[in-house]
Design an enzyme around this catalytic site. Structure first.
Site, PDB file in Angstrom:
ATOM      1  N   SER A 113       0.818  -1.198   0.000  1.00  0.00           N
ATOM      2  CA  SER A 113       0.000   0.000   0.000  1.00  0.00           C
ATOM      3  C   SER A 113       0.866   1.268   0.000  1.00  0.00           C
ATOM      4  O   SER A 113       1.639   1.476  -0.932  1.00  0.00           O
ATOM      5  CB  SER A 113      -0.971  -0.024   1.186  1.00  0.00           C
ATOM      6  OG  SER A 113      -1.971   0.942   1.028  1.00  0.00           O
ATOM      7  N   ASP A 155      -9.672  -3.751  -6.049  1.00  0.00           N
ATOM      8  CA  ASP A 155      -9.170  -2.913  -4.965  1.00  0.00           C
ATOM      9  C   ASP A 155     -10.031  -1.661  -4.845  1.00  0.00           C
ATOM     10  O   ASP A 155     -10.081  -0.848  -5.766  1.00  0.00           O
ATOM     11  CB  ASP A 155      -7.710  -2.540  -5.257  1.00  0.00           C
ATOM     12  CG  ASP A 155      -6.996  -1.891  -4.092  1.00  0.00           C
ATOM     13  OD1 ASP A 155      -7.649  -1.162  -3.318  1.00  0.00           O
ATOM     14  OD2 ASP A 155      -5.779  -2.089  -3.964  1.00  0.00           O
ATOM     15  N   HIS A 197      -7.846  -4.800  -1.816  1.00  0.00           N
ATOM     16  CA  HIS A 197      -6.609  -4.132  -1.395  1.00  0.00           C
ATOM     17  C   HIS A 197      -5.785  -5.064  -0.497  1.00  0.00           C
ATOM     18  O   HIS A 197      -4.596  -5.264  -0.740  1.00  0.00           O
ATOM     19  CB  HIS A 197      -6.957  -2.847  -0.647  1.00  0.00           C
ATOM     20  CG  HIS A 197      -5.797  -1.945  -0.393  1.00  0.00           C
ATOM     21  ND1 HIS A 197      -5.062  -1.370  -1.402  1.00  0.00           N
ATOM     22  CD2 HIS A 197      -5.240  -1.510   0.775  1.00  0.00           C
ATOM     23  CE1 HIS A 197      -4.110  -0.614  -0.880  1.00  0.00           C
ATOM     24  NE2 HIS A 197      -4.190  -0.697   0.434  1.00  0.00           N
TER      25      HIS A 197
END
Length: 242
Positions: A63, A193, A222
Site C-alpha cells: 500500500s 481494490d 486491497h
C-alpha cells in the site's frame, strides 16, 4: 505488521531472513509529533538497513509502503537492493492534477478523509477496513475476529500519524522515483481494490518503470495478502527466489 504474518512465516520457512518494522507513528515505533513525509520515511528505512548491515535486500512493500520503496530508490539508489515488490501500492501518483489526470483522488478527497479521521477515527477506520478487505465477499472466511485484530493494530497508531499519512500517500508524486527503481520489480495488484484502484496506481507503474512486471490478481481486494494468502505467497516466494 500483523496482517503480514502468513507472508513472514512463508519466507521464514523457506530460509529467508525477514525483517518487518513499524513505520514511525504506528505500532511499537515512536509517536513523533512531525516527520510524516516520504523523505523522512525512507530516511528511517535507510537507517534501519544500515544499522542491521543489510545488503542484497528484497523490499516487499504494501500500500503506502510502495511509495517508500519508490522514494528510497529516488533518494538513495538501489545499490543495496536485490529486487522490489510493490503490492497494492499507491505509486506512481494518486492525486489528480493537470499533468496527472488519471490519478485516483482529488485534494478535496484527501482532506475529506483527514477530516473523517480527525472527527471519529475508530468509526472511519472500521469502515475503511471493510473496504480494504471487500468484507461482504470475504468476511465469512476471515471471521469477525479479524476485524477485532485489525482494530487492535490501527488504534495503536498516533492520531497525528494517521491524519498526516493520508496526506502523504494521497498527494506524493513517485513518478520520477520509479524511473530510478532499476532492480527487478514486481507489481501485484487486485482488480477489485476499493482503496487504491488498479487503474490509478499499480496498472500505471510500467509507464514510469518499463522494466517492472505487473501481475493482476483477478477479483482481489486491497488486502489481498489476507484474503488470498496462499495465492499471494506463491507469487512472493517465486519472485524472491529469482
Amino acid at each position: 505488521m500483523g496482517r503480514a504474518d502468513r507472508q513472514i512465516d512463508a519466507l521464514r520457512h523457506a530460509g529467508y531472513q525477514v525483517v518487518s518494522y513499524d513505520r514511525r507513528g504506528f505500532g511499537q515505533s515512536g509517536k513523533t509529533a512531525t516527520g510524516y513525509t516520504y523523505d523522512v520515511f525512507v530516511s528511517d528505512l535507510k537507517d534501519l538497513l544500515e544499522e542491521l548491515n543489510l545488503t542484497d535486500v528484497t523490499l516487499v512493500a504494501f500500500s503506502m509502503g510502495g511509495g517508500e520503496v519508490s522514494r528510497y530508490a529516488g533518494l538513495y539508489g538501489t545499490q543495496d537492493l536485490r529486487s522490489a515488490m510493490l503490492m497494492s501500492s499507491v505509486a506512481p501518483y494518486l492525486l489528480k492534477t493537470a499533468d496527472n489526470p488519471d490519478g485516483g483522488v482529488t485534494h478535496e478527497d484527501v482532506e475529506g478523509m483527514v477530516g473523517q479521521v480527525a472527527q471519529n477515527r475508530p468509526q472511519f477506520l472500521a469502515g475503511f477496513t471493510k473496504k480494504f478487505l471487500n468484507w461482504d465477499e470475504n468476511g465469512a472466511k476471515l471471521g469477525d475476529e479479524f476485524l477485532d485484530f485489525a482494530a487492535m493494530m490501527y488504534l495503536q497508531a498516533s492520531p497525528v500519524a494517521t491524519q498526516e499519512c493520508v496526506r502523504a500517500f494521497g498527494e506524493s508524486d513517485f513518478r520520477a522515483d520509479l524511473a530510478k527503481l532499476t532492480v527487478p520489480t514486481l507489481v501485484v495488484h487486485g482488480d477489485a481494490d476499493q482503496i487504491v484502484p488498479l487503474e490509478a496506481s499499480g496498472g500505471r507503474v510500467p509507464q514510469y518503470q518499463p522494466n517492472a512486471e505487473l501481475h493482476v490478481m483477478k477479483g482481489a481486494p486491497h488486502g489481498l495478502n489476507a484474503t488470498r494468502n496462499d495465492e499471494f505467497n506463491k507469487i512472493l516466494l517465486d519472485f524472491v527466489a529469482r
